[in-house]
Design a protein around this motif. Structure first.
Motif, PDB file in Angstrom:
ATOM      1  N   VAL A 157     -11.751  12.895 -22.364  1.00 27.85           N
ATOM      2  CA  VAL A 157     -10.858  13.780 -23.082  1.00 27.85           C
ATOM      3  C   VAL A 157      -9.853  12.765 -23.616  1.00 27.85           C
ATOM      4  O   VAL A 157      -9.434  11.889 -22.949  1.00 27.85           O
ATOM      5  N   VAL A 158      -9.473  12.981 -24.901  1.00 27.09           N
ATOM      6  CA  VAL A 158      -8.436  12.220 -25.640  1.00 27.09           C
ATOM      7  C   VAL A 158      -7.289  13.185 -25.828  1.00 27.09           C
ATOM      8  O   VAL A 158      -7.622  13.987 -26.720  1.00 27.09           O
ATOM      9  N   ILE A 159      -5.997  12.746 -25.642  1.00 32.75           N
ATOM     10  CA  ILE A 159      -4.850  13.727 -25.809  1.00 32.75           C
ATOM     11  C   ILE A 159      -3.945  12.777 -26.739  1.00 32.75           C
ATOM     12  O   ILE A 159      -3.458  11.829 -26.475  1.00 32.75           O
ATOM     13  N   LEU A 160      -3.675  13.300 -27.882  1.00 34.31           N
ATOM     14  CA  LEU A 160      -2.818  12.633 -29.054  1.00 34.31           C
ATOM     15  C   LEU A 160      -1.369  13.346 -28.655  1.00 34.31           C
ATOM     16  O   LEU A 160      -1.504  14.400 -29.181  1.00 34.31           O
ATOM     17  N   LEU A 161      -0.389  12.724 -28.544  1.00 39.95           N
ATOM     18  CA  LEU A 161       0.912  13.352 -28.715  1.00 39.95           C
ATOM     19  C   LEU A 161       1.631  12.955 -29.951  1.00 39.95           C
ATOM     20  O   LEU A 161       1.587  12.020 -30.278  1.00 39.95           O
ATOM     21  N   GLN A 162       2.313  14.306 -30.380  1.00 43.78           N
ATOM     22  CA  GLN A 162       2.888  13.934 -31.709  1.00 43.78           C
ATOM     23  C   GLN A 162       4.368  14.577 -31.503  1.00 43.78           C
ATOM     24  O   GLN A 162       4.350  15.847 -31.368  1.00 43.78           O
ATOM     25  N   PRO A 163       5.319  14.125 -31.499  1.00 42.07           N
ATOM     26  CA  PRO A 163       6.805  14.719 -31.448  1.00 42.07           C
ATOM     27  C   PRO A 163       6.960  15.605 -32.509  1.00 42.07           C
ATOM     28  O   PRO A 163       6.506  15.295 -33.855  1.00 42.07           O
ATOM     29  N   ASN A 177      -2.376  17.466 -28.863  1.00 42.70           N
ATOM     30  CA  ASN A 177      -3.466  17.652 -29.474  1.00 42.70           C
ATOM     31  C   ASN A 177      -4.830  16.962 -28.647  1.00 42.70           C
ATOM     32  O   ASN A 177      -5.135  15.696 -28.414  1.00 42.70           O
ATOM     33  N   LEU A 178      -5.806  18.065 -28.184  1.00 39.38           N
ATOM     34  CA  LEU A 178      -6.942  17.432 -27.490  1.00 39.38           C
ATOM     35  C   LEU A 178      -7.860  17.110 -28.409  1.00 39.38           C
ATOM     36  O   LEU A 178      -8.690  18.160 -28.814  1.00 39.38           O
ATOM     37  N   ALA A 179      -7.958  15.954 -29.053  1.00 36.33           N
ATOM     38  CA  ALA A 179      -8.770  15.544 -30.306  1.00 36.33           C
ATOM     39  C   ALA A 179     -10.355  15.492 -29.707  1.00 36.33           C
ATOM     40  O   ALA A 179     -11.171  15.627 -30.463  1.00 36.33           O
TER      41      ALA A 179
END
Length: 208
Positions: A157-163, A177-179
């Motif tokens: 799993v890759v989770i990308l965080l974006q404020p 975002n679970l990219a």
């Protein structure tokens, strides 16, 4: 569940401050400055009482090699049983092959942690930096993972965080975002972050 946090960037004392802020609802800034209101002391006491019973281990050794991470994880698993290993963060890890190119070193560490996860039967949460170029985009992409494509390949799993935006209650809306999600759907989840208490929660706010 027993958790081991390997923090190569922050000292244990800083992490404990964040733990107290989280558990005791005490503003982190007040803990750092020592300017505490009378009501904060009960929160601190409650946090320390709760925290001492948690199976949560902290280690702030810098520049860890893969071998050192393995050793620390096995020690905790042998003593208490280990469910989650958190490594903060990948690019601060040291490599044994000093003459290898950095992306090859990162690849070796990433692959080694993948093997360790399977060997010990644990979940590994591996934090990673993103490339500077990611700040120029509408949202970060898998290709922005810094220094090695092996991170994307190895992760389940890759989770990308974006404020996204500040909310009326003072919290920060963050898109998770679970990219990549090997066993499930790729979705976006709205999260709320209260920095003064170092607390994350789900948010009902819209990400659009």
């Amino acid at each position: 569940h027993t958790v081991l946090l390997l923090s190569q960037e922050m000292a244990v004392g800083e992490l404990v401050d964040r733990l107290v802020a989280n558990l005791g609802r005490v503003a982190l800034g007040h803990l750092a400055s020592g300017e505490l209101e009378d009501g904060a002391w009960s929160g601190i006491t409650d946090a320390m009482e709760t925290g001492k019973d948690l199976p949560f281990f902290l280690d702030d050794t810098p520049a860890l090699t893969l071998a050192a991470i393995r050793t620390k994880a096995r020690q905790v698993q042998r003593k208490r049983g280990l469910a989650l290993l958190v490594v903060d963060y990948l690019q601060l890890c040291a490599a044994t092959g000093a003459h290898d190119k950095r992306h090859h070193q990162i690849e070796q560490i990433s692959r080694g942690l993948k093997a360790l996860s399977k060997e010990l039967g644990i979940t590994i949460l591996l934090l990673s930096q993103l490339n500077r170029a990611s700040t120029q985009k509408d949202e970060p992409q898998l290709t922005d993972l810094k220094e090695s494509g092996a991170i994307e390949e190895d992760a389940d799993v890759v989770i990308l965080l974006q404020p996204k935006a500040w909310q009326p209650d003072g919290s920060l809306l963050v898109a998770a975002n679970l990219a990549k999600n090997r066993q499930g759907k790729r979705v976006k989840v709205a999260l709320s972050f209260r920095g003064e208490y170092q607390r994350w929660s789900e948010s009902t706010a819209s990400l659009s």
